[in-house]
Design an enzyme around this catalytic site. Structure first.
Site, PDB file in Angstrom:
ATOM      1  N   GLU A  23     -14.486   0.133  17.368  1.00 22.64           N
ATOM      2  CA  GLU A  23     -15.348   0.083  16.189  1.00 22.64           C
ATOM      3  C   GLU A  23     -16.542  -0.823  16.443  1.00 22.64           C
ATOM      4  OE1 GLU A  23     -12.881  -1.002  12.846  1.00 22.64           O
ATOM      5  OE2 GLU A  23     -11.754   0.871  12.932  1.00 22.64           O
ATOM      6  N   ARG A  39      -4.856   0.885  11.496  1.00 20.64           N
ATOM      7  CA  ARG A  39      -5.676   0.459  12.617  1.00 20.64           C
ATOM      8  C   ARG A  39      -5.855   1.632  13.573  1.00 20.64           C
ATOM      9  NH1 ARG A  39      -6.883  -2.963   9.692  1.00 20.64           N
ATOM     10  NH2 ARG A  39      -6.941  -5.237   9.978  1.00 20.64           N
ATOM     11  N   HIS A  89     -14.340   2.313   8.247  1.00 16.65           N
ATOM     12  CA  HIS A  89     -13.496   1.139   8.006  1.00 16.65           C
ATOM     13  C   HIS A  89     -13.952   0.377   6.756  1.00 16.65           C
ATOM     14  CE1 HIS A  89     -10.615  -1.820  10.215  1.00 16.65           C
ATOM     15  NE2 HIS A  89     -10.410  -1.819   8.907  1.00 16.65           N
ATOM     16  N   ILE A 105       0.839  -1.199   0.000  1.00 19.66           N
ATOM     17  CA  ILE A 105       0.000   0.000   0.000  1.00 19.66           C
ATOM     18  C   ILE A 105       0.875   1.250   0.000  1.00 19.66           C
ATOM     19  CG2 ILE A 105      -1.665   1.340   1.341  1.00 19.66           C
ATOM     20  CD1 ILE A 105      -2.788  -1.381   2.337  1.00 19.66           C
ATOM     21  N   ALA A 163     -11.104  -0.913   2.154  1.00 16.02           N
ATOM     22  CA  ALA A 163     -10.758  -2.094   1.350  1.00 16.02           C
ATOM     23  C   ALA A 163     -11.974  -2.705   0.674  1.00 16.02           C
ATOM     24  CB  ALA A 163     -10.091  -3.151   2.236  1.00 16.02           C
ATOM     25  N   ASP A 204      -9.997   6.124   8.395  1.00 18.35           N
ATOM     26  CA  ASP A 204     -10.944   5.058   8.073  1.00 18.35           C
ATOM     27  C   ASP A 204     -11.094   4.100   9.245  1.00 18.35           C
ATOM     28  OD1 ASP A 204     -12.620   3.633   6.174  1.00 18.35           O
ATOM     29  OD2 ASP A 204     -11.031   2.131   6.014  1.00 18.35           O
TER      30      ASP A 204
END
Length: 315
Positions: A264, A235, A288, A159, A291, A259
């Site tokens: 969460e 994260r 989140h 990434i 992806a 994100d």
């Protein structure tokens, strides 16, 4: 072998997902609550558990005598008790590289949205304020160009390397941060503290480990002398949310685009959500889902299918 997919809802409903050929018994659940009893009941006879973001604790693993493989629908695996897997001869496989392209693009979207205060100005149009006043009041939140700025990246995997290409296309200068407290491994990397002090934008892509938990904290934030924008697509717990929120309010940093969150799903008690609710123009939040593009889902299922088939063949 029997396989159980715990969160089918992770995929688009119309996405073709043929059952891996080597599986003889396949059960799917649209979604599964974060409840150990339910997870155990649903996987009681399973040899293979296919799981997205559910925490899988020791109690669950030890209650599943047939379990041989936990196949994740993610790159990260910090939500699984790895020691319990090892103690109980359960193989743990992640899904490497399926989302490199889409997460890199999501990073740039967050970065651009924050630098240009896009939600702030979107709301001016949506609310009717622009029409009422006849002007956008662009001095309220300056639109900042990327050209010539320095982007410092923490975590250089697939990434990070993709973002390097994208950032250079915007004529940004790129710094790769070496791990905190270590000398740069080669000329491609820069001392961690130097990256903090020289970057106009800092993006986070490293895994969550004991060493990286709250890596961005009061101390490291104080070293960001250029008051950068911070972008997190890794994260949530890599960032100390309280410290970061304080840094935004005290104008130690420009803003935060993320994100991921420490807890969460994030709620109104989250310090970062509170900043967004206060109307800060450079707080950009997504749930989140970086992806989650359709293309990445297709790649993901191909990887899952191959890994499960190979595991069964070699068992």
């Amino acid at each position: 072998m029997k396989a159980v997919l715990l969160d089918e809802k992770r995929f688009a409903a119309d996405l073709a997902r043929p059952t891996p050929e080597k599986i003889t018994d396949y059960v799917t659940f649209e979604e599964t609550p974060q409840d150990n009893k339910t997870i155990i009941e649903r996987c009681q006879d399973a040899d293979i558990m296919i799981n997205g973001s559910l925490r899988i604790e020791r109690d669950v693993i030890e209650a599943l005598p047939n379990l041989k493989l936990i196949q994740l629908l993610s790159v990260g695996s910090n939500h699984i008790d790895k020691q319990a897997c090892e103690d109980n001869d359960v193989t743990l496989l992640n899904a490497p590289d399926f989302a490199s392209a889409t997460v890199a693009e999501h990073t740039m979207m967050l970065l651009l949205s924050a630098m240009r205060a896009s939600i702030h100005y979107h709301n001016k149009v949506k609310s009717g304020e622009w029409k009422e006043k006849g002007r956008a009041d662009i001095i309220d939140a300056e639109a900042i160009d990327l050209e010539g700025l320095t982007i410092g990246m923490i975590g250089i995997g697939d990434i990070g390397k993709r973002i390097t290409k994208l950032a250079k296309a915007y004529d940004m200068n790129v710094l790769w941060a070496e791990r905190q407290g270590r000398k740069p491994r080669n000329d491609d990397y820069t001392d961690f503290d130097t990256v903090l002090s020289n970057s106009d934008v800092i993006t986070i892509h490293c895994p969550l480990t004991k060493e990286t938990k709250h890596l961005i904290n009061q101390d490291t934030l104080s070293k960001m002398s250029k008051k950068p924008l911070v972008v997190n697509v890794a994260r949530g717990k890599i960032v100390d949310s309280e410290a970061l929120a304080d840094a935004v309010r005290q104008e130690q940093i420009l803003g935060y685009a993320t994100d991921v969150f420490e807890q969460e799903p994030a709620g109104e008690d989250d310090p970062i959500v509170q900043l967004a609710n206060e109307g800060h123009p450079r707080i950009i939040l997504t749930p989140h889902m970086g992806a989650g593009s359709r293309a990445s889902q297709v790649k993901l299922w191909k990887i899952i299918t191959r890994q499960i088939n190979e595991f069964i063949e070699n068992s």
